[in-house]
Each structure stands twice: as structure tokens, then as C-alpha cells.
Design an enzyme around this catalytic site. Structure first.
Site, PDB file in Angstrom:
ATOM      1  N   GLY A  82      -1.438   7.189  -2.764  1.00  0.00           N
ATOM      2  CA  GLY A  82      -2.794   7.137  -2.200  1.00  0.00           C
ATOM      3  C   GLY A  82      -3.599   5.951  -2.662  1.00  0.00           C
ATOM      4  O   GLY A  82      -4.819   6.048  -2.816  1.00  0.00           O
TER       5      GLY A  82
ATOM      6  N   HIS B  97       0.867  -1.178   0.000  1.00  0.00           N
ATOM      7  CA  HIS B  97       0.000   0.000   0.000  1.00  0.00           C
ATOM      8  C   HIS B  97       0.904   1.230   0.000  1.00  0.00           C
ATOM      9  O   HIS B  97       1.719   1.390   0.901  1.00  0.00           O
ATOM     10  CB  HIS B  97      -0.927   0.001   1.217  1.00  0.00           C
ATOM     11  CG  HIS B  97      -1.816   1.203   1.234  1.00  0.00           C
ATOM     12  ND1 HIS B  97      -3.077   1.201   0.674  1.00  0.00           N
ATOM     13  CD2 HIS B  97      -1.609   2.466   1.679  1.00  0.00           C
ATOM     14  CE1 HIS B  97      -3.604   2.402   0.800  1.00  0.00           C
ATOM     15  NE2 HIS B  97      -2.732   3.194   1.408  1.00  0.00           N
ATOM     16  N   CYS B  98       0.752   2.071  -0.991  1.00  0.00           N
ATOM     17  CA  CYS B  98       1.652   3.222  -1.116  1.00  0.00           C
ATOM     18  C   CYS B  98       0.917   4.507  -0.750  1.00  0.00           C
ATOM     19  O   CYS B  98       0.067   4.980  -1.520  1.00  0.00           O
ATOM     20  CB  CYS B  98       2.191   3.311  -2.549  1.00  0.00           C
ATOM     21  SG  CYS B  98       3.350   4.672  -2.755  1.00  0.00           S
ATOM     22  N   PRO B  99       1.216   5.105   0.401  1.00  0.00           N
ATOM     23  CA  PRO B  99       0.549   6.364   0.749  1.00  0.00           C
ATOM     24  C   PRO B  99       0.935   7.506  -0.188  1.00  0.00           C
ATOM     25  O   PRO B  99       0.158   8.441  -0.379  1.00  0.00           O
ATOM     26  CB  PRO B  99       1.032   6.636   2.180  1.00  0.00           C
ATOM     27  CG  PRO B  99       2.258   5.814   2.366  1.00  0.00           C
ATOM     28  CD  PRO B  99       2.146   4.652   1.440  1.00  0.00           C
TER      29      PRO B  99
END
Ligand SMILES: [Zn+2]
Ligand SMILES: [Zn+2]
Length: 380
Positions: free
Chosen positions: A173, A168-170
Site C-alpha cells: 500500500g 509502487h507496491c499495492p
């Protein structure tokens, strides 16, 4: 007696989806709920490029070549396009089981495992499949109520199972998975090139005009982090491996399982990951749904509240039908004996806790087959 008015309401599937994704543009755009870091990414890219175009490009275009800003604009547009493509698309979310499907799977598991005395821990819900000669475990997702396909994992931030889950890549997003990995990689690659490009011409500008620029320092630090990330993903692509698998050590030697997806060839692995087919969305979030509501003020469908309830509400529901176990089926034995891979990644969701861990640990009655966690500890 009284007339009941039946109204037919047309909605789209994304309005009823559980999980923590947010949708806009009538379901065309799909992102994670937390978007603060994504806006920061946009701000940093737009800010850096704006400074370059405003203060450096006019001088460079006149004294060196007008092609310099043109190439920078093209590269900048490509970076933004890849970022938005990664951020706004379905990463490969797997739909949750419908109530009937979930009941059927529960019954199937129950039938396979028999009965377990109350207070004893049920066996892990695992199925083994053979892929290219390697045994791969399919784990049961207690939230989505499905056996996850190989390489899929549950993202605890988006609360969905994602196919070929990478991470999951913040910064973008969104989850990075089967459907948007190549765009994510092209984003990091093009951003690396853009940073190197700006850094190089910034130095040229400083040398030609003999002026000081703090901009060079900012670019230098950005350059190493972005280029480092691109290098890491190039390494993963060359092995046909995901970040999640790399962190968990899924294909490391200790598990005696070789990566069944790797072609043992750099070119073939790159081709498969970057040039393979584009998979359609299994989620199909824009599909039309029709629901009939009786009466003038019909309440919303109960599925909506389940979606808004988050992972807690859906997870607690699954604790009721824990599998009883009397004799472990043959195909599950190797899975129980082998310690399940533990993950430190945010993608791995945890199965519901045993009903009475204290009593099972103090009791001497449970055999090694009925308590896989204890068996695991003994073997280690
Ligand atoms: Zn799941
Ligand atoms: Zn996610």
C-alpha cells in the site's frame, strides 16, 4: 470602518500537500490512497500464522521442541514490523516546486530555448548531468514542476515524484523508494523465511501425526511467489539497480550507459543498499505551517483545492507555458537526437500533448530539430 478579525490557524504540512497520499496519526503515517490489497496482505499473513499457531504449534511444542513456536512468533513479529515500516513511511517523496520556484524554472527553460513558431512541438525538457563518468538525463516533471533527480520517477498512483523510485507496491500500500526499500526487502526476505519455516513444520506435523492437511498446499504456492520475489530483489540489489530501471532497461547496453551507481561488486552494492545511511524525509510532512485568515469565515487556502483536484488539474495548468524554440541549445541536442526511454511502468508520467499534432505532422516545414518525435521515428 469595520474591524477585520485576523485569526492565525496552525496546520501541519501534510494537510496541504498535493498528491494522492493519505495521512493519519497527525501525519506520522503516510500511505497510498488505495489500501485494499494492503489489508489483504495483512489478512493472509495473520490468517496463515494464526492457523499455524492454533493447530500445529501445540503438538510440535510438546513432541519436538518448545523453541519451534517461539522462533515462529519472533519471525512473525519481524515480518509485521517490516511490513508496517514499509507501508507507513515516506518512501522518499520529493516536494513539488512552490509557485515562485516553478515560475523561475519555466523562465529559465524559456530563456534557454528561445521561441518556437506556434503549432510546433517544443523540445523535451531534459538536463544532462555527469555521474561517475556517465551522462544521466534529468527529466522535467510537468506535475511537480521540477527536474527530477537521477533515479527519481513520478508515481502516477500516488501522484508524486519519489527519489530512487523502485515501484509502487499495492501489497504494501505504498511506493517503494529511497527511504523504505531496505525495509521492503527485509519484509520479503523475512516473509520467505517464515513461509519456508511454516511449510517445513507443517510437513513434519503431517508426517508425525499421519493426517492430511490442505494447509501444506497453500503454503507451497505462497512459498514460490514470495521466494521468487525475494530472489528478484536480491538480484537487483547485487547490481544496485531498481525495478523501474530494470523494466525500462536504463542501464542496458543499447543506451551505451553503464549503471553509474554500481560498484561492480556484490558485497559493496548490498552494503550500500541495505546498510547505507537512512535519509531524512525531504517532504517533512509534520512541519508546522501558520496561515493568517481575515474575517470570521475565511475560505480555505487555494492550495487545498489543487491537492484535491488530482493530477488532471495540476497537469492542465502546465500546458500553457510550453517552451517556444528557435534554435536548440547545444547541450540539449544529444538528448533530442537520442530516443527517450519509454516506460511501461506505472511510475512514468507523460508530458502534456503537443498543441497541434495533426498540423505539425502534415506540415513539411518543421525541421528535425524542432520535432524530436519525428526525428526519433526516422532514426529507428
Ligand atoms: Zn512528479
Ligand atoms: Zn506510489
Amino acid at each position: 470602518m469595520s474591524a477585520v478579525m485576523v485569526t492565525r490557524k496552525v496546520t501541519r504540512k501534510w494537510e496541504k500537500l498535493p498528491g494522492k497520499n493519505t495521512f493519519c496519526c497527525d501525519g506520522r503515517v503516510m500511505m497510498a490512497r488505495q489500501k485494499g490489497v494492503f489489508y489483504l496482505t495483512l489478512f493472509l499473513i495473520l490468517g496463515t500464522c494464526s492457523l499455524f499457531f492454533a493447530f500445529e504449534c501445540p503438538y510440535l511444542a510438546v513432541h519436538l521442541s518448545p523453541a519451534i513456536p517461539v522462533f515462529a512468533i519472533l519471525l512473525f513479529l519481524f515480518v509485521i514490523a517490516m511490513l508496517l515500516r514499509t507501508s507507513f513511511s515516506d518512501p522518499g517523496v520529493l516536494p513539488r516546486a512552490l509557485p515562485d520556484e516553478a515560475t523561475f524554472i519555466e523562465m529559465e527553460i524559456e530563456a534557454a530555448n528561445g521561441n518556437v513558431p506556434t503549432g510546433q512541438r517544443p523540445p523535451p525538457r531534459i538536463r544532462n548531468v555527469q555521474i561517475n563518468g556517465q551522462i544521466v538525463k534529468l527529466k522535467y516533471c510537468y506535475t511537480c514542476k521540477i527536474f527530477r533527480p537521477p533515479r527519481a520517477s513520478h508515481c502516477s498512483i500516488c501522484d508524486n515524484c519519489v527519489d530512487r523510485f523502485d515501484h509502487h507496491c499495492p501489497w504494501v500500500g505504498n511506493c517503494v523508494g529511497k527511504r523504505n526499500y531496505r525495509y521492503f526487502y527485509l519484509f520479503t526476505l523475512s516473509l520467505s523465511l517464515l513461509t519456508i519455516y511454516i511449510f517445513t513444520f507443517d510437513i513434519v506435523h503431517v508426517v508425525l501425526r499421519s493426517v492430511d492437511s490442505g494447509f501444506v498446499l497453500v503454503c507451497f504456492f505462497t512459498l514460490w511467489s514470495v521466494v521468487g520475489l525475494t530472489g528478484f530483489h536480491t538480484y537487483l540489489i547485487s547490481l544496485n539497480q531498481t525495478t523501474n530501471e530494470d523494466i525500462k532497461g536504463s542501464w542496458s547496453g543499447k543506451n551505451r550507459v553503464q549503471n553509474p551507481y554500481s560498484h561492480r561488486n556484490f558485497g559493496k552494492n548490498c552494503c550500500e543498499v541495505l546498510c547505507g545511511p537512512v535519509y531524512p524525509s525531504v517532504l517533512n510532512q509534520r512541519e508546522l505551517l501558520q496561515e493568517e485568515a481575515a474575517g470570521p469565515a475565511a475560505p480555505a487556502a487555494p492550495e487545498t483545492s489543487a491537492g484535491a483536484g488530482g493530477p488532471e488539474s495540476s497537469t492542465t495548468k502546465t500546458t500553457a507555458p510550453l517552451i517556444p524554440n528557435e534554435h536548440t541549445p547545444e547541450d540539449a541536442r544529444p538528448s533530442i537526437a537520442a530516443p527517450p526511454a519509454r516506460s511501461s511502468s506505472p511510475g512514468e508520467e507523460k508530458p502534456p500533448a503537443p498543441q497541434d499534432p495533426a498540423s505539425s505532422s502534415s506540415s513539411s516545414s518543421p525541421s528535425r530539430e524542432t520535432d524530436p518525435a519525428q526525428a526519433k521515428e526516422k532514426t529507428q
